[in-house]
Design an enzyme around this catalytic site. Sequence first.
Site, PDB file in Angstrom:
ATOM      1  N   GLU A   1      31.186 -33.856 -12.304  1.00 36.89           N
ATOM      2  CA  GLU A   1      29.744 -33.865 -12.085  1.00 36.89           C
ATOM      3  C   GLU A   1      29.320 -35.126 -11.324  1.00 36.89           C
ATOM      4  O   GLU A   1      29.845 -36.211 -11.574  1.00 36.89           O
ATOM      5  CB  GLU A   1      29.058 -33.824 -13.461  1.00 36.89           C
ATOM      6  CG  GLU A   1      27.571 -33.588 -13.400  1.00 36.89           C
ATOM      7  CD  GLU A   1      26.966 -33.462 -14.807  1.00 36.89           C
ATOM      8  OE1 GLU A   1      27.422 -32.606 -15.588  1.00 36.89           O
ATOM      9  OE2 GLU A   1      26.043 -34.224 -15.101  1.00 36.89           O
TER      10      GLU A   1
ATOM     11  N   THR B   1      37.361 -43.430 -20.846  1.00 43.41           N
ATOM     12  CA  THR B   1      38.447 -44.057 -21.598  1.00 43.41           C
ATOM     13  C   THR B   1      37.789 -45.203 -22.355  1.00 43.41           C
ATOM     14  O   THR B   1      37.087 -46.015 -21.731  1.00 43.41           O
ATOM     15  CB  THR B   1      39.532 -44.626 -20.663  1.00 43.41           C
ATOM     16  OG1 THR B   1      40.058 -43.576 -19.848  1.00 43.41           O
ATOM     17  CG2 THR B   1      40.668 -45.243 -21.461  1.00 43.41           C
TER      18      THR B   1
ATOM     19  N   ARG C   1      42.629 -48.890 -17.986  1.00 43.05           N
ATOM     20  CA  ARG C   1      43.591 -49.449 -17.037  1.00 43.05           C
ATOM     21  C   ARG C   1      45.033 -49.364 -17.524  1.00 43.05           C
ATOM     22  O   ARG C   1      45.860 -50.208 -17.208  1.00 43.05           O
ATOM     23  CB  ARG C   1      43.198 -50.909 -16.763  1.00 43.05           C
ATOM     24  CG  ARG C   1      43.233 -51.343 -15.309  1.00 43.05           C
ATOM     25  CD  ARG C   1      42.510 -50.450 -14.388  1.00 43.05           C
ATOM     26  NE  ARG C   1      43.124 -50.390 -13.059  1.00 43.05           N
ATOM     27  CZ  ARG C   1      42.983 -51.296 -12.109  1.00 43.05           C
ATOM     28  NH1 ARG C   1      42.253 -52.344 -12.313  1.00 43.05           N
ATOM     29  NH2 ARG C   1      43.584 -51.150 -10.941  1.00 43.05           N
ATOM     30  N   LYS C   2      45.314 -48.333 -18.331  1.00 45.37           N
ATOM     31  CA  LYS C   2      46.692 -48.116 -18.785  1.00 45.37           C
ATOM     32  C   LYS C   2      47.181 -46.731 -18.396  1.00 45.37           C
ATOM     33  O   LYS C   2      48.178 -46.249 -18.948  1.00 45.37           O
ATOM     34  CB  LYS C   2      46.757 -48.258 -20.319  1.00 45.37           C
ATOM     35  CG  LYS C   2      46.468 -49.661 -20.809  1.00 45.37           C
ATOM     36  CD  LYS C   2      46.469 -49.700 -22.328  1.00 45.37           C
ATOM     37  CE  LYS C   2      45.984 -51.050 -22.815  1.00 45.37           C
ATOM     38  NZ  LYS C   2      45.491 -50.964 -24.196  1.00 45.37           N
TER      39      LYS C   2
ATOM     40  N   CYS D   1      31.170 -35.559 -18.319  1.00 50.26           N
ATOM     41  CA  CYS D   1      31.336 -36.998 -18.534  1.00 50.26           C
ATOM     42  C   CYS D   1      32.779 -37.279 -18.871  1.00 50.26           C
ATOM     43  O   CYS D   1      33.404 -36.508 -19.593  1.00 50.26           O
ATOM     44  CB  CYS D   1      30.516 -37.446 -19.742  1.00 50.26           C
ATOM     45  SG  CYS D   1      28.829 -37.787 -19.354  1.00 50.26           S
TER      46      CYS D   1
ATOM     47  N   ARG E   1      43.788 -41.318 -15.918  1.00 49.75           N
ATOM     48  CA  ARG E   1      44.536 -40.406 -15.059  1.00 49.75           C
ATOM     49  C   ARG E   1      44.979 -39.169 -15.846  1.00 49.75           C
ATOM     50  O   ARG E   1      44.911 -38.044 -15.361  1.00 49.75           O
ATOM     51  CB  ARG E   1      45.748 -41.144 -14.508  1.00 49.75           C
ATOM     52  CG  ARG E   1      46.384 -40.432 -13.375  1.00 49.75           C
ATOM     53  CD  ARG E   1      47.713 -41.054 -13.000  1.00 49.75           C
ATOM     54  NE  ARG E   1      48.451 -40.083 -12.248  1.00 49.75           N
ATOM     55  CZ  ARG E   1      49.058 -39.046 -12.788  1.00 49.75           C
ATOM     56  NH1 ARG E   1      49.053 -38.868 -14.095  1.00 49.75           N
ATOM     57  NH2 ARG E   1      49.670 -38.172 -12.021  1.00 49.75           N
TER      58      ARG E   1
END
Length: 281
Positions: A184, A153, A159-160, A150, A164
Amino acid sequence: TQSHSEISRVKNLNKLQIGKHEVESWYFSPYPAEYAHLPILYLCEFCLLYYPSSTQLRRHRTKCTLLHPPGNEIYRHDNISFFEIDGRRQRTWCRNLCLISKCFLDHKTLYYDVDPFMYYCMTVKDEYGCHLIGYFSKEKESTEGYNVACILTLPQHQRKGYGRLLIEFSYELSKRENKLGSPEKPLSDLGLLGYRAYWQEKIVELLLDSEDEISLDEVAHRTSITHGDIMHTCQAMQMIKYYKGTHILHLTDAVLEQHQKTMGKQRQSINSNAVRWKPPT
Ligand code: ACO
Ligand code: ZN
Protein backbone atom coordinates in the site's frame (compact mmCIF):
# COMPACT_ATOMS: atom_id res chain seq x y z
CA THR A 1 0.80 28.04 16.71
CA GLN A 2 -0.30 24.46 17.05
CA SER A 3 -3.87 23.52 17.61
CA HIS A 4 -4.74 21.25 20.47
CA SER A 5 -5.25 18.29 18.17
CA GLU A 6 -1.82 18.77 16.64
CA ILE A 7 -0.18 18.90 20.02
CA SER A 8 -1.94 15.77 21.13
CA ARG A 9 -0.51 13.93 18.13
CA VAL A 10 3.07 14.60 19.10
CA LYS A 11 4.96 11.51 20.22
CA ASN A 12 3.41 10.62 23.58
CA LEU A 13 5.04 7.48 24.87
CA ASN A 14 8.69 7.30 25.78
CA LYS A 15 9.60 3.67 25.94
CA LEU A 16 7.97 0.33 25.54
CA GLN A 17 9.16 -2.80 27.24
CA ILE A 18 8.43 -5.80 25.04
CA GLY A 19 9.67 -9.10 26.42
CA LYS A 20 13.29 -8.58 27.39
CA HIS A 21 13.68 -5.53 25.13
CA GLU A 22 13.23 -1.89 25.96
CA VAL A 23 12.54 0.21 22.89
CA GLU A 24 12.18 3.91 22.31
CA SER A 25 8.92 4.91 20.65
CA TRP A 26 9.30 6.92 17.39
CA TYR A 27 5.85 8.45 16.86
CA PHE A 28 2.50 9.15 18.43
CA SER A 29 0.35 6.15 19.17
CA PRO A 30 -3.24 6.39 20.43
CA TYR A 31 -2.83 4.48 23.70
CA PRO A 32 -5.45 5.61 26.25
CA ALA A 33 -4.55 8.98 27.78
CA GLU A 34 -3.82 7.51 31.21
CA TYR A 35 -0.99 5.46 29.70
CA ALA A 36 0.62 8.27 27.76
CA HIS A 37 3.65 10.04 29.20
CA LEU A 38 4.64 7.16 31.43
CA PRO A 39 8.41 6.65 31.46
CA ILE A 40 7.92 3.05 30.34
CA LEU A 41 4.87 1.17 29.16
CA TYR A 42 5.11 -2.53 29.98
CA LEU A 43 3.74 -4.95 27.40
CA CYS A 44 3.03 -8.63 27.59
CA GLU A 45 4.88 -9.82 24.50
CA PHE A 46 2.38 -12.63 23.85
CA CYS A 47 -1.09 -11.16 24.42
CA LEU A 48 0.10 -7.55 23.85
CA LEU A 49 -1.83 -6.16 26.83
CA TYR A 50 -0.14 -3.14 28.38
CA TYR A 51 0.53 -2.07 31.96
CA PRO A 52 1.83 1.09 33.62
CA SER A 53 4.22 -0.72 35.97
CA SER A 54 6.48 -3.75 35.93
CA THR A 55 4.70 -5.09 39.02
CA GLN A 56 1.39 -5.12 37.22
CA LEU A 57 2.95 -6.80 34.20
CA ARG A 58 4.56 -9.43 36.45
CA ARG A 59 1.20 -10.14 38.07
CA HIS A 60 -0.32 -10.53 34.62
CA ARG A 61 2.49 -12.82 33.45
CA THR A 62 1.68 -15.31 36.21
CA LYS A 63 -1.82 -15.67 34.76
CA CYS A 64 -1.21 -15.27 31.01
CA THR A 65 -1.11 -18.57 29.18
CA LEU A 66 -0.48 -17.39 25.63
CA LEU A 67 2.89 -18.47 24.18
CA HIS A 68 2.37 -17.43 20.55
CA PRO A 69 0.10 -15.14 18.53
CA PRO A 70 -3.56 -16.24 18.66
CA GLY A 71 -4.09 -17.67 15.18
CA ASN A 72 -3.27 -20.49 12.79
CA GLU A 73 0.36 -21.35 12.32
CA ILE A 74 0.65 -21.34 8.53
CA TYR A 75 4.42 -21.60 8.28
CA ARG A 76 7.17 -23.25 10.28
CA HIS A 77 10.75 -23.69 9.21
CA ASP A 78 13.73 -23.85 11.52
CA ASN A 79 12.70 -21.57 14.39
CA ILE A 80 10.63 -19.17 12.26
CA SER A 81 6.83 -19.34 12.21
CA PHE A 82 4.05 -17.28 10.68
CA PHE A 83 0.63 -17.04 12.31
CA GLU A 84 -2.45 -15.85 10.43
CA ILE A 85 -4.79 -13.81 12.60
CA ASP A 86 -8.22 -12.61 11.55
CA GLY A 87 -8.83 -9.05 12.75
CA ARG A 88 -12.50 -9.75 13.25
CA ARG A 89 -11.94 -12.81 15.42
CA GLN A 90 -9.08 -11.39 17.47
CA ARG A 91 -10.10 -7.77 17.68
CA THR A 92 -8.37 -6.89 20.94
CA TRP A 93 -5.12 -8.60 20.09
CA CYS A 94 -5.02 -6.95 16.65
CA ARG A 95 -5.87 -3.51 18.04
CA ASN A 96 -3.05 -3.89 20.53
CA LEU A 97 -0.74 -4.89 17.69
CA CYS A 98 -1.76 -1.74 15.81
CA LEU A 99 -1.04 0.38 18.88
CA ILE A 100 2.50 -1.01 19.03
CA SER A 101 2.99 -0.66 15.33
CA LYS A 102 1.79 2.97 15.28
CA CYS A 103 4.72 3.81 17.59
CA PHE A 104 6.99 3.16 14.59
CA LEU A 105 4.83 4.28 11.68
CA ASP A 106 4.18 7.92 11.06
CA HIS A 107 2.45 8.18 7.75
CA LYS A 108 -0.33 5.67 8.29
CA THR A 109 -3.65 6.23 9.86
CA LEU A 110 -4.16 3.05 11.76
CA TYR A 111 -7.82 2.51 12.25
CA TYR A 112 -9.41 0.78 15.16
CA ASP A 113 -11.32 -1.08 12.54
CA VAL A 114 -9.22 -4.21 12.35
CA ASP A 115 -12.06 -6.36 10.98
CA PRO A 116 -11.21 -5.96 7.26
CA PHE A 117 -7.63 -7.17 7.76
CA MET A 118 -5.68 -10.35 8.22
CA TYR A 119 -2.50 -10.09 10.24
CA TYR A 120 0.51 -12.21 9.37
CA CYS A 121 2.81 -12.34 12.37
CA MET A 122 6.32 -13.72 12.22
CA THR A 123 7.84 -15.25 15.35
CA VAL A 124 11.12 -16.79 16.41
CA LYS A 125 10.83 -19.71 18.79
CA ASP A 126 12.94 -20.50 21.83
CA GLU A 127 12.31 -22.49 25.02
CA TYR A 128 9.97 -19.75 26.33
CA GLY A 129 7.67 -19.42 23.34
CA CYS A 130 7.19 -17.88 19.90
CA HIS A 131 8.44 -14.30 20.16
CA LEU A 132 6.95 -11.68 17.88
CA ILE A 133 9.54 -10.22 15.48
CA GLY A 134 7.32 -8.39 13.03
CA TYR A 135 4.16 -8.60 10.99
CA PHE A 136 2.31 -7.34 7.98
CA SER A 137 -1.39 -6.69 7.64
CA LYS A 138 -3.35 -7.42 4.52
CA GLU A 139 -6.83 -6.37 3.50
CA LYS A 140 -9.14 -9.32 3.08
CA GLU A 141 -10.23 -7.70 -0.16
CA SER A 142 -8.10 -5.03 -1.70
CA THR A 143 -9.62 -3.28 -4.68
CA GLU A 144 -6.25 -1.71 -5.48
CA GLY A 145 -4.45 -5.06 -5.53
CA TYR A 146 -2.38 -4.39 -2.44
CA ASN A 147 -0.87 -7.48 -0.84
CA VAL A 148 0.42 -5.60 2.21
CA ALA A 149 -1.25 -2.75 4.10
CA CYS A 150 1.28 -2.18 6.90
CA ILE A 151 4.58 -3.90 7.50
CA LEU A 152 6.79 -3.69 10.55
CA THR A 153 9.87 -5.30 12.03
CA LEU A 154 10.02 -4.39 15.72
CA PRO A 155 12.94 -1.96 16.10
CA GLN A 156 14.97 -4.29 18.32
CA HIS A 157 15.01 -6.81 15.45
CA GLN A 158 15.51 -4.50 12.49
CA ARG A 159 18.35 -4.75 10.00
CA LYS A 160 18.80 -8.49 10.47
CA GLY A 161 16.99 -9.65 7.36
CA TYR A 162 13.57 -10.18 8.98
CA GLY A 163 11.89 -7.47 6.91
CA ARG A 164 13.05 -9.25 3.82
CA LEU A 165 11.43 -12.46 5.12
CA LEU A 166 8.15 -10.64 5.78
CA ILE A 167 8.17 -9.19 2.27
CA GLU A 168 9.07 -12.53 0.71
CA PHE A 169 6.22 -14.19 2.62
CA SER A 170 3.72 -11.59 1.39
CA TYR A 171 4.63 -12.47 -2.20
CA GLU A 172 4.40 -16.20 -1.41
CA LEU A 173 0.76 -15.57 -0.46
CA SER A 174 0.17 -13.61 -3.68
CA LYS A 175 1.63 -16.47 -5.72
CA ARG A 176 -0.83 -18.84 -4.10
CA GLU A 177 -3.66 -16.45 -4.96
CA ASN A 178 -2.41 -16.31 -8.55
CA LYS A 179 -2.21 -12.56 -8.23
CA LEU A 180 0.38 -9.84 -8.54
CA GLY A 181 0.67 -7.70 -5.43
CA SER A 182 2.15 -4.45 -4.24
CA PRO A 183 2.48 -2.75 -0.87
CA GLU A 184 0.00 0.00 0.00
CA LYS A 185 1.18 3.52 -0.85
CA PRO A 186 2.70 5.71 0.35
CA LEU A 187 5.68 3.74 1.55
CA SER A 188 7.76 5.10 4.41
CA ASP A 189 11.45 5.80 3.76
CA LEU A 190 12.38 2.55 5.47
CA GLY A 191 9.62 0.71 3.65
CA LEU A 192 10.95 1.90 0.32
CA LEU A 193 14.50 0.86 1.19
CA GLY A 194 13.32 -2.59 2.23
CA TYR A 195 11.12 -3.12 -0.83
CA ARG A 196 13.69 -1.76 -3.31
CA ALA A 197 16.29 -4.16 -1.95
CA TYR A 198 13.85 -7.08 -2.22
CA TRP A 199 12.60 -6.26 -5.72
CA GLN A 200 16.11 -5.75 -7.02
CA GLU A 201 17.34 -9.01 -5.57
CA LYS A 202 14.43 -11.05 -6.96
CA ILE A 203 14.64 -9.55 -10.45
CA VAL A 204 18.40 -9.98 -10.72
CA GLU A 205 18.14 -13.56 -9.43
CA LEU A 206 15.66 -14.41 -12.20
CA LEU A 207 17.75 -12.78 -14.89
CA LEU A 208 20.80 -14.72 -13.76
CA ASP A 209 18.84 -17.99 -13.82
CA SER A 210 17.49 -17.60 -17.34
CA GLU A 211 19.55 -18.22 -20.44
CA ASP A 212 17.49 -16.06 -22.78
CA GLU A 213 16.32 -12.53 -22.39
CA ILE A 214 13.35 -12.36 -20.13
CA SER A 215 10.30 -10.16 -20.45
CA LEU A 216 8.68 -8.00 -17.85
CA ASP A 217 5.59 -10.22 -18.01
CA GLU A 218 7.66 -13.27 -17.24
CA VAL A 219 9.30 -11.62 -14.23
CA ALA A 220 5.90 -10.48 -12.94
CA HIS A 221 4.43 -13.94 -13.46
CA ARG A 222 7.24 -15.70 -11.60
CA THR A 223 7.63 -13.28 -8.68
CA SER A 224 4.10 -11.83 -8.23
CA ILE A 225 5.73 -8.38 -8.25
CA THR A 226 3.61 -5.91 -10.25
CA HIS A 227 4.75 -4.52 -13.61
CA GLY A 228 4.91 -1.07 -12.08
CA ASP A 229 7.21 -2.11 -9.25
CA ILE A 230 9.45 -4.08 -11.65
CA MET A 231 9.62 -1.13 -14.03
CA HIS A 232 10.54 1.31 -11.29
CA THR A 233 13.19 -0.97 -9.90
CA CYS A 234 14.71 -1.69 -13.29
CA GLN A 235 14.59 1.93 -14.36
CA ALA A 236 16.45 2.90 -11.21
CA MET A 237 19.06 0.25 -12.07
CA GLN A 238 19.08 1.15 -15.80
CA MET A 239 18.16 -2.37 -16.77
CA ILE A 240 15.48 -1.75 -19.38
CA LYS A 241 15.93 -2.12 -23.13
CA TYR A 242 13.18 -1.61 -25.66
CA TYR A 243 13.48 -4.42 -28.18
CA LYS A 244 11.11 -5.45 -31.01
CA GLY A 245 8.19 -3.68 -29.44
CA THR A 246 8.57 -4.97 -25.89
CA HIS A 247 10.54 -4.12 -22.80
CA ILE A 248 13.48 -6.45 -22.26
CA LEU A 249 15.32 -6.59 -19.00
CA HIS A 250 19.06 -7.05 -19.05
CA LEU A 251 21.84 -7.06 -16.48
CA THR A 252 24.58 -4.50 -16.28
CA ASP A 253 28.01 -4.94 -14.71
CA ALA A 254 27.17 -2.48 -11.96
CA VAL A 255 24.02 -4.40 -11.04
CA LEU A 256 25.88 -7.71 -11.05
CA GLU A 257 28.55 -6.36 -8.78
CA GLN A 258 25.99 -5.12 -6.29
CA HIS A 259 24.13 -8.42 -6.42
CA GLN A 260 27.28 -10.36 -5.59
CA LYS A 261 27.76 -8.24 -2.49
CA THR A 262 24.19 -8.92 -1.37
CA MET A 263 24.56 -12.64 -1.95
CA GLY A 264 27.65 -12.64 0.25
CA LYS A 265 25.44 -11.80 3.22
CA GLN A 266 24.04 -15.36 3.59
CA ARG A 267 20.55 -14.51 4.67
CA GLN A 268 17.58 -16.69 5.46
CA SER A 269 14.76 -17.00 3.01
CA ILE A 270 11.26 -18.45 3.09
CA ASN A 271 11.02 -22.15 2.33
CA SER A 272 7.96 -22.22 0.09
CA ASN A 273 7.38 -25.93 0.82
CA ALA A 274 6.73 -25.04 4.45
CA VAL A 275 3.85 -22.67 3.67
CA ARG A 276 0.50 -24.21 4.70
CA TRP A 277 -1.95 -21.75 3.29
CA LYS A 278 -4.74 -21.47 0.77
CA PRO A 279 -6.47 -18.20 -0.10
CA PRO A 280 -9.55 -17.77 2.12
CA THR A 281 -12.69 -18.43 0.11
N1 ACO B 1 18.98 1.98 5.99
C1 ACO B 1 19.36 1.56 4.77
N2 ACO B 1 18.85 0.45 4.16
C2 ACO B 1 17.92 -0.25 4.82
C3 ACO B 1 17.49 0.13 6.12
C4 ACO B 1 18.06 1.29 6.70
N3 ACO B 1 17.71 1.71 7.95
N4 ACO B 1 16.56 -0.75 6.54
C5 ACO B 1 16.42 -1.65 5.53
N5 ACO B 1 17.24 -1.35 4.50
C6 ACO B 1 17.38 -2.09 3.23
C7 ACO B 1 18.77 -2.68 3.14
O1 ACO B 1 19.10 -2.84 1.77
C8 ACO B 1 18.56 -4.02 3.81
O2 ACO B 1 19.53 -4.97 3.46
P1 ACO B 1 20.95 -4.99 4.25
O3 ACO B 1 20.65 -4.95 5.72
O4 ACO B 1 21.57 -6.26 3.82
O5 ACO B 1 21.68 -3.77 3.78
C9 ACO B 1 17.22 -4.42 3.27
O6 ACO B 1 16.47 -3.20 3.24
C10 ACO B 1 16.49 -5.47 4.09
O7 ACO B 1 16.57 -5.14 5.46
P2 ACO B 1 15.89 -6.05 6.58
O8 ACO B 1 16.86 -6.21 7.72
O9 ACO B 1 15.37 -7.29 5.98
O10 ACO B 1 14.67 -5.13 6.99
P3 ACO B 1 14.10 -4.81 8.46
O11 ACO B 1 13.86 -6.06 9.22
O12 ACO B 1 14.92 -3.79 9.12
O13 ACO B 1 12.64 -4.24 8.08
C11 ACO B 1 11.17 -2.45 7.61
C12 ACO B 1 12.41 -3.23 7.14
C13 ACO B 1 10.00 -3.42 7.82
C14 ACO B 1 10.76 -1.43 6.59
C15 ACO B 1 11.56 -1.77 8.97
O14 ACO B 1 12.52 -0.79 8.71
C16 ACO B 1 10.42 -1.15 9.73
O15 ACO B 1 9.62 -1.83 10.35
N6 ACO B 1 10.33 0.22 9.74
C17 ACO B 1 9.36 0.96 10.52
C18 ACO B 1 7.97 0.79 9.97
C19 ACO B 1 7.88 1.12 8.49
O16 ACO B 1 8.32 2.16 8.05
N7 ACO B 1 7.27 0.19 7.72
C20 ACO B 1 7.04 0.34 6.28
C21 ACO B 1 5.90 1.28 6.06
S1 ACO B 1 5.28 1.20 4.40
C22 ACO B 1 4.03 0.04 4.47
O17 ACO B 1 3.65 -0.35 5.55
C23 ACO B 1 3.45 -0.55 3.22
ZN1 ZN C 1 -0.23 -11.78 28.35
